[in-house]
Motif scaffolding. Structure first.
Motif, PDB file in Angstrom:
ATOM      1  N   LYS A 183      75.564  -7.066   8.436  1.00 26.82           N
ATOM      2  CA  LYS A 183      74.598  -7.520   7.925  1.00 26.82           C
ATOM      3  C   LYS A 183      73.263  -6.662   8.275  1.00 26.82           C
ATOM      4  O   LYS A 183      72.105  -7.058   8.171  1.00 26.82           O
ATOM      5  CB  LYS A 183      74.329  -9.050   8.794  1.00 26.82           C
ATOM      6  CG  LYS A 183      75.155 -10.168   8.184  1.00 26.82           C
ATOM      7  CD  LYS A 183      75.119 -11.562   8.775  1.00 26.82           C
ATOM      8  CE  LYS A 183      76.030 -12.494   8.202  1.00 26.82           C
ATOM      9  NZ  LYS A 183      75.868 -13.803   8.846  1.00 26.82           N
ATOM     10  N   ASP A 184      73.624  -5.729   9.312  1.00 26.18           N
ATOM     11  CA  ASP A 184      72.515  -4.896   9.688  1.00 26.18           C
ATOM     12  C   ASP A 184      72.468  -3.666   8.805  1.00 26.18           C
ATOM     13  O   ASP A 184      71.578  -2.765   9.272  1.00 26.18           O
ATOM     14  CB  ASP A 184      72.854  -4.440  11.125  1.00 26.18           C
ATOM     15  CG  ASP A 184      72.987  -5.604  12.158  1.00 26.18           C
ATOM     16  OD1 ASP A 184      72.126  -6.319  11.977  1.00 26.18           O
ATOM     17  OD2 ASP A 184      73.792  -5.571  12.966  1.00 26.18           O
ATOM     18  N   LEU A 185      73.037  -3.662   7.547  1.00 23.85           N
ATOM     19  CA  LEU A 185      72.694  -2.537   6.853  1.00 23.85           C
ATOM     20  C   LEU A 185      71.435  -2.523   6.288  1.00 23.85           C
ATOM     21  O   LEU A 185      70.870  -3.384   5.902  1.00 23.85           O
ATOM     22  CB  LEU A 185      73.973  -2.553   5.559  1.00 23.85           C
ATOM     23  CG  LEU A 185      75.325  -2.052   5.990  1.00 23.85           C
ATOM     24  CD1 LEU A 185      76.149  -2.326   4.667  1.00 23.85           C
ATOM     25  CD2 LEU A 185      75.143  -0.507   6.038  1.00 23.85           C
ATOM     26  N   ASP A 186      70.996  -1.428   6.387  1.00 27.33           N
ATOM     27  CA  ASP A 186      69.417  -1.109   5.538  1.00 27.33           C
ATOM     28  C   ASP A 186      69.731  -1.095   3.787  1.00 27.33           C
ATOM     29  O   ASP A 186      70.803  -0.786   3.567  1.00 27.33           O
ATOM     30  CB  ASP A 186      68.872  -0.032   6.201  1.00 27.33           C
ATOM     31  CG  ASP A 186      69.557   1.550   5.777  1.00 27.33           C
ATOM     32  OD1 ASP A 186      69.786   1.362   4.573  1.00 27.33           O
ATOM     33  OD2 ASP A 186      69.825   2.130   6.732  1.00 27.33           O
ATOM     34  N   PRO A 187      68.595  -1.716   3.468  1.00 34.34           N
ATOM     35  CA  PRO A 187      68.728  -1.530   1.912  1.00 34.34           C
ATOM     36  C   PRO A 187      69.307  -0.179   1.226  1.00 34.34           C
ATOM     37  O   PRO A 187      70.152  -0.517   0.287  1.00 34.34           O
ATOM     38  CB  PRO A 187      67.388  -2.113   1.489  1.00 34.34           C
ATOM     39  CG  PRO A 187      66.809  -2.571   2.696  1.00 34.34           C
ATOM     40  CD  PRO A 187      67.430  -1.756   3.865  1.00 34.34           C
ATOM     41  N   GLU A 188      68.807   0.821   1.659  1.00 38.58           N
ATOM     42  CA  GLU A 188      69.402   2.110   0.781  1.00 38.58           C
ATOM     43  C   GLU A 188      70.837   2.281   1.195  1.00 38.58           C
ATOM     44  O   GLU A 188      71.616   2.588   0.133  1.00 38.58           O
ATOM     45  CB  GLU A 188      68.706   3.156   1.584  1.00 38.58           C
ATOM     46  CG  GLU A 188      69.234   4.536   0.879  1.00 38.58           C
ATOM     47  CD  GLU A 188      68.314   5.669   1.706  1.00 38.58           C
ATOM     48  OE1 GLU A 188      68.731   6.836   0.944  1.00 38.58           O
ATOM     49  OE2 GLU A 188      67.408   5.513   2.282  1.00 38.58           O
ATOM     50  N   ASP A 189      71.454   2.037   2.393  1.00 37.81           N
ATOM     51  CA  ASP A 189      73.006   2.146   2.498  1.00 37.81           C
ATOM     52  C   ASP A 189      73.612   0.999   1.619  1.00 37.81           C
ATOM     53  O   ASP A 189      74.614   1.150   1.001  1.00 37.81           O
ATOM     54  CB  ASP A 189      73.161   1.996   4.077  1.00 37.81           C
ATOM     55  CG  ASP A 189      72.880   3.234   5.051  1.00 37.81           C
ATOM     56  OD1 ASP A 189      72.673   4.368   4.272  1.00 37.81           O
ATOM     57  OD2 ASP A 189      72.616   3.173   6.152  1.00 37.81           O
ATOM     58  N   ARG A 190      73.123  -0.185   1.804  1.00 36.11           N
ATOM     59  CA  ARG A 190      73.764  -1.250   1.154  1.00 36.11           C
ATOM     60  C   ARG A 190      73.820  -1.088  -0.349  1.00 36.11           C
ATOM     61  O   ARG A 190      74.890  -1.114  -0.953  1.00 36.11           O
ATOM     62  CB  ARG A 190      73.228  -2.543   1.388  1.00 36.11           C
ATOM     63  CG  ARG A 190      73.731  -3.815   0.741  1.00 36.11           C
ATOM     64  CD  ARG A 190      73.109  -5.303   1.256  1.00 36.11           C
ATOM     65  NE  ARG A 190      73.445  -5.383   2.769  1.00 36.11           N
ATOM     66  CZ  ARG A 190      74.244  -5.750   3.253  1.00 36.11           C
ATOM     67  NH1 ARG A 190      75.350  -6.251   2.488  1.00 36.11           N
ATOM     68  NH2 ARG A 190      74.305  -5.931   4.586  1.00 36.11           N
ATOM     69  N   SER A 191      72.778  -0.637  -1.045  1.00 33.99           N
ATOM     70  CA  SER A 191      72.608  -0.085  -2.224  1.00 33.99           C
ATOM     71  C   SER A 191      73.664   1.151  -2.730  1.00 33.99           C
ATOM     72  O   SER A 191      74.392   0.816  -3.598  1.00 33.99           O
ATOM     73  CB  SER A 191      71.355   0.387  -2.492  1.00 33.99           C
ATOM     74  OG  SER A 191      71.438   0.833  -3.983  1.00 33.99           O
ATOM     75  N   LEU A 220      68.145  -3.396  -5.253  1.00 31.38           N
ATOM     76  CA  LEU A 220      67.886  -2.718  -3.881  1.00 31.38           C
ATOM     77  C   LEU A 220      67.073  -1.494  -4.133  1.00 31.38           C
ATOM     78  O   LEU A 220      66.441  -0.980  -3.326  1.00 31.38           O
ATOM     79  CB  LEU A 220      68.872  -2.712  -2.854  1.00 31.38           C
ATOM     80  CG  LEU A 220      69.612  -3.991  -2.600  1.00 31.38           C
ATOM     81  CD1 LEU A 220      70.722  -3.737  -1.803  1.00 31.38           C
ATOM     82  CD2 LEU A 220      68.462  -4.411  -1.562  1.00 31.38           C
TER      83      LEU A 220
END
Length: 403
Positions: A183-191, A220
């Motif tokens: 849940k701590d992933l930033d939006p760029e990494d999650r994308s 994202l």
């Protein structure tokens, strides 16, 4: 360039390099023992000749030869596919190099690896050559240990990517899903991870899952042209040509130098029935990649659907028989024959296409119609049955004459 080499090439080159030293020693040992010596000249220094070293060199060459022969047996690919194979091989050679380094220190005589045992240097008499050889051997041992560790880490580290190794795709999905649970992933990494998982789903022909991941990734990072392009391909495969064209448009605005996108957008427009727009995209694709036969072949298809045989045949004539795009030419000529109501020619062209690709849905569908039109109901139903079997065993294709 190197990807086109046989799998054994790298191993053989490595074995040849590893065998230079032992082979040099064996040759020089035999030559020194059989050569005629001038009795008036000073006796040569043969202190380097050793029966033990000769035996070791012959054994090393025997092992190298055995490994070289084994590399061409059916068992070799299975061994090479083992995740620990490359790290283990490098580790063995690194350990050998380290052993020679220790031996050189204890015996005060160093031999540079991969050069031949006759080129050995005494610490007291040849200090510069000795320490140079020790340094060289230390560097080789260190590099091989580092390479072994890096390969091992790479093999055991789960990855979220769509590698070319099919057996890794399911594991990649698991890795991607595990990474997305953070849940701590930033939006760029999650994308990035969502886009990667989407590519794996696409590899596995799970179009719905791929579409969901691409769409989530684009929420994202809406300006990711590569994910827009990949989602467009999925939409096209699912028959949603309007959405595919929209994504191709958006991707090309962000990355207008993407040659493949013009061809793929042209195919989507062709399937959607917008023939003038398809011709325009195929023309752009041809102008950008004049050595690619597919834009011409597909532009010919568009002209064929427009019942413009002159321009269609002009494009088809520029595609050589035997090229991968030849099957597209055959479909186009079948379309032209259909306009002429020459069902026999339709069947002939499509039958040739099916020899190139027995699972070509478009050719099966159109040939079934042609057989039905001439009263060959049994042959028509046979093609329909093949189509039904294909739909049961694999996801349906676009059914497009283009490619």
């Amino acid at each position: 360039m190197f990807d086109d080499l046989p799998a054994q090439t790298g191993l053989i080159l490595f074995l040849v390099a590893a065998g230079v030293g032992p082979a040099t020693y064996v040759v020089q040992h035999i030559r020194a023992g059989t050569s005629v010596r001038d009795v008036t000249a000073p006796a040569p220094d043969l202190s380097w000749r050793s029966g033990r070293q000769l035996l070791v060199s012959v054994l090393v060459l025997t092992v190298i030869l055995a490994v070289g022969v084994f590399s061409f047996t059916p068992l070799a690919p299975r061994l090479v596919a083992w995740a620990g194979f490359a790290p283990t091989v490098l580790g063995v050679f690194a350990s050998f190099a380290l052993g020679r380094l220790v031996q050189g220190w204890r015996e005060r005589r160093a031999e540079p690896l991969l050069r031949g045992v006759s080129l050995s240097y005494d610490r007291a008499e040849q200090p510069i050559a000795y320490w140079s050889s020790m340094t060289w051997n230390a560097i080789l041992a260190g590099l091989m240990f580092l390479a072994s560790g890096a390969l091992y880490h790479d093999k055991i580290t789960p990855r979220c990517d769509d590698s070319d190794v099919e057996s890794e795709w399911v594991d990649s999905l698991t890795t991607c899903t595990t990474m997305l649970a953070d849940k701590d992933l930033d939006p760029e990494d999650r994308s990035d991870i969502l886009a990667a998982r989407g590519r794996v789903h696409a590899r596995l022909e799970r179009n719905n899952e791929a579409l969901a991941d691409y769409s989530a990734a684009l929420k994202l990072a809406p300006r990711d042209s590569y994910t827009l392009y990949n989602r467009a391909l999925i939409y096209a495969q699912m028959g949603n040509y309007r959405r595919a064209i929209e994504d191709f448009d958006a991707s090309l605005k962000l990355r207008p130098d993407d040659d493949d996108a013009y061809l793929q957008r042209g195919l989507a427009k062709l399937d959607a029935g917008d023939l003038p727009a398809a011709v325009a995209d195929f023309t752009i694709a041809h102008e950008r990649k004049r050595d690619d036969p597919y834009p011409l072949a597909n532009r010919g298809i568009a002209y064929a659907w427009q019942n413009d045989p002159k321009r269609a045949e002009a494009d088809f004539a520029r595609v050589a028989k035997g090229e991968p795009a030849w099957i597209v030419v055959l479909r186009g000529r079948a379309i032209l024959a259909r306009h002429r109501k020459d069902q026999r020619r339709v069947i002939a062209h499509l039958s040739e296409a099916l020899t190139l690709d027995p699972d070509d849905r478009f050719s099966l569908l159109m040939r079934a119609d042609a057989y039905w039109a001439i009263g060959e109901a049994d042959l028509s139903m046979a093609d329909d049955a093949r189509l039904a079997a294909l739909d049961r065993t694999s996801p349906p294709g676009r059914g497009s004459p283009g490619q």
